[in-house]
Design an enzyme around this catalytic site. Structure first.
Site, short mmCIF file in Angstrom:
data_model
loop_
_atom_site.label_atom_id
_atom_site.label_comp_id
_atom_site.label_asym_id
_atom_site.label_seq_id
_atom_site.Cartn_x
_atom_site.Cartn_y
_atom_site.Cartn_z
N THR A 221 0.82 -1.22 0.00
CA THR A 221 0.00 0.00 0.00
C THR A 221 0.85 1.26 0.00
O THR A 221 0.43 2.30 -0.53
CB THR A 221 -0.97 0.03 1.20
N LEU A 286 -3.06 4.76 0.10
CA LEU A 286 -4.50 4.45 0.11
C LEU A 286 -4.64 2.93 0.26
O LEU A 286 -4.76 2.20 -0.72
CB LEU A 286 -5.16 4.94 -1.18
N HIS A 287 -4.62 2.48 1.51
CA HIS A 287 -4.52 1.06 1.80
C HIS A 287 -5.73 0.24 1.31
O HIS A 287 -5.58 -0.71 0.55
CB HIS A 287 -4.40 0.83 3.32
N ASP A 288 -6.90 0.59 1.80
CA ASP A 288 -8.03 -0.34 1.78
C ASP A 288 -8.61 -0.66 0.41
O ASP A 288 -8.99 -1.82 0.17
CB ASP A 288 -9.13 0.18 2.71
#
Length: 396
Positions: A221, A286-288
């Site tokens: 990420t 922006l991980h998710d």
């Protein structure tokens, strides 16, 4: 004859959360995904706040009547309630904007989240549905503990969590107080795993489930940063700011729609906290939504082939490029307090590369980042169109 729905069924479990906002957006508006429902979990804020945030996000993208939300776990499987952090996502879990609307629809309280998840997954053909978890893994682990037959039934489990370091990818994981770190909550642990390390252990120690699991760690990420260029893409679309002379030219972050302005206001808050806490100044990772995008895999030769987002599960630069699979273990010893102030390695994840051909956890080392941003912006455009049509109404 009715047309066949070839879209990928996805259940999204999340803890909104700035980056969860984009995971919801992607799952709700990607043309190859059929979102079954959303469950909430403690994490970026208390369960009460993450649930309200999820309802508000659906209202902001005109999906509050068409996507049900169910309330999940307020604490870990075997640990006391965790004090919600405020240094990254703020007091509300979604600080940074005044544009989030009051929810039009609240959560469905007729059943608990795990029951809702199991019912929705059983309604799908075997080997088709994915579970995506972008908060603590508590609800996901409880699902497969209480309904072990679903391990065989589902297509896959995609998790955002964990961190490995040691050059797993070229990503910069950040520095706190001058000390390089692997985790984002402690020096060793990523937040979602630390929030419920026993849940993570339950998933990774289940050999069949591990073989269906994709793990999106910080190492990946942190390669996907919301730079100024990305923020401009979200604000103005691919046509750019020059195509919108009606918008302020004074450097303010006003986009071509209210939704786009809201999204970038959330990103700007996220960017400031990441710069202040971790010293990452290009833009926040922006991980998710990457965990959602990861279900768009293995589509070559199917009707959905054009929607594939390549994730690379091999060592960059390797000649043979054979797929890698891992055995993942989690440190469960120690309390939250031990981890935060005592230097314990609670929640640390360790990946062991398995022999070629052996099944295990898939941990991508890279992806087509420009394509990811293009697809995400297209989903924003679809949400804009739905908002303009006033689609968020009760179905007939």
């Amino acid at each position: 004859m009715a047309s066949v729905d070839n879209r990928i069924p996805v259940w999204l479990d999340c803890d909104p959360g700035h980056d969860d906002t984009f995971a919801i957006l992607l799952a709700a508006y990607h043309p190859a995904i059929r979102i079954l429902g959303i469950s909430t979990v403690f994490g970026n804020a208390s369960l009460e706040k993450t649930t309200r945030n999820a309802c508000s996000i659906l209202t902001s993208i005109s999906r509050s009547h068409s996507i049900p939300i169910y309330i999940g776990a307020s604490h870990a499987l075997h640990r006391p309630t965790m004090h919600a952090p405020t240094d990254i996502h703020g007091e509300s879990g979604l600080d940074g904007t005044d544009l989030l609307p009051t929810p039009l629809v609240g959560p469905n309280t007729s059943v608990d989240a795990v029951t809702a998840m199991s019912t929705a997954l059983r309604s799908c053909a075997p080997g088709t549905a994915w579970v995506v978890a972008t908060g603590s893994f508590t609800n996901a682990a409880a699902l497969f503990i209480q309904h072990p037959d679903l391990v065989t039934h589902v297509k896959g489990l995609s998790l955002m969590g964990g961190a490995f370091g040691n050059g797993f990818t070229p990503a910069i994981l950040g520095t706190v107080d001058g000390v390089p770190r692997v985790g984002n909550w402690t020096q060793f642990a990523e937040f979602n795993v630390l929030a419920d390390p026993e849940a993570a252990h339950a998933i990774f120690s289940n050999r069949e489930l591990a073989g269906k699991t994709t793990l999106i760690p910080l190492d990946l990420t942190h390669m996907v940063l919301t730079t100024e260029q990305v923020r401009d893409l979200i604000l103005y679309g691919p046509e750019g700011k020059e195509a919108h002379p009606e918008l302020p030219q004074d450097g303010s972050h006003k986009g071509k729609t209210t939704l786009r302005t809201m999204l970038v206001e959330l990103l700007m808050f996220f960017a400031k906290t990441y710069a202040d806490v971790f010293g990452i100044t290009e833009g926040p990772p922006l991980h998710d939504p990457l965990a959602v995008a990861a279900v768009l895999t293995g589509l070559v030769g199917t009707p959905l082939e054009k929607y594939q987002i390549p994730f690379w599960d091999f060592t960059p630069g390797s000649v043979e490029k054979h797929r890698e699979r891992f055995e993942v273990t989690v440190v469960t010893e120690g309390s939250y307090e031990d981890a935060r102030v005592g230097g314990a390695k609670t929640g640390m994840t360790v990946a062991k590369l398995l022999p070629e051909g052996e099944e295990g956890v898939r941990i991508p080392r890279g992806l087509d980042i420009p394509l990811f941003w293009k697809v995400l912006e297209e989903c924003v455009s679809r949400a804009d169109e739905a908002n303009a049509r006033g689609e968020d109404v009760l179905p007939n």
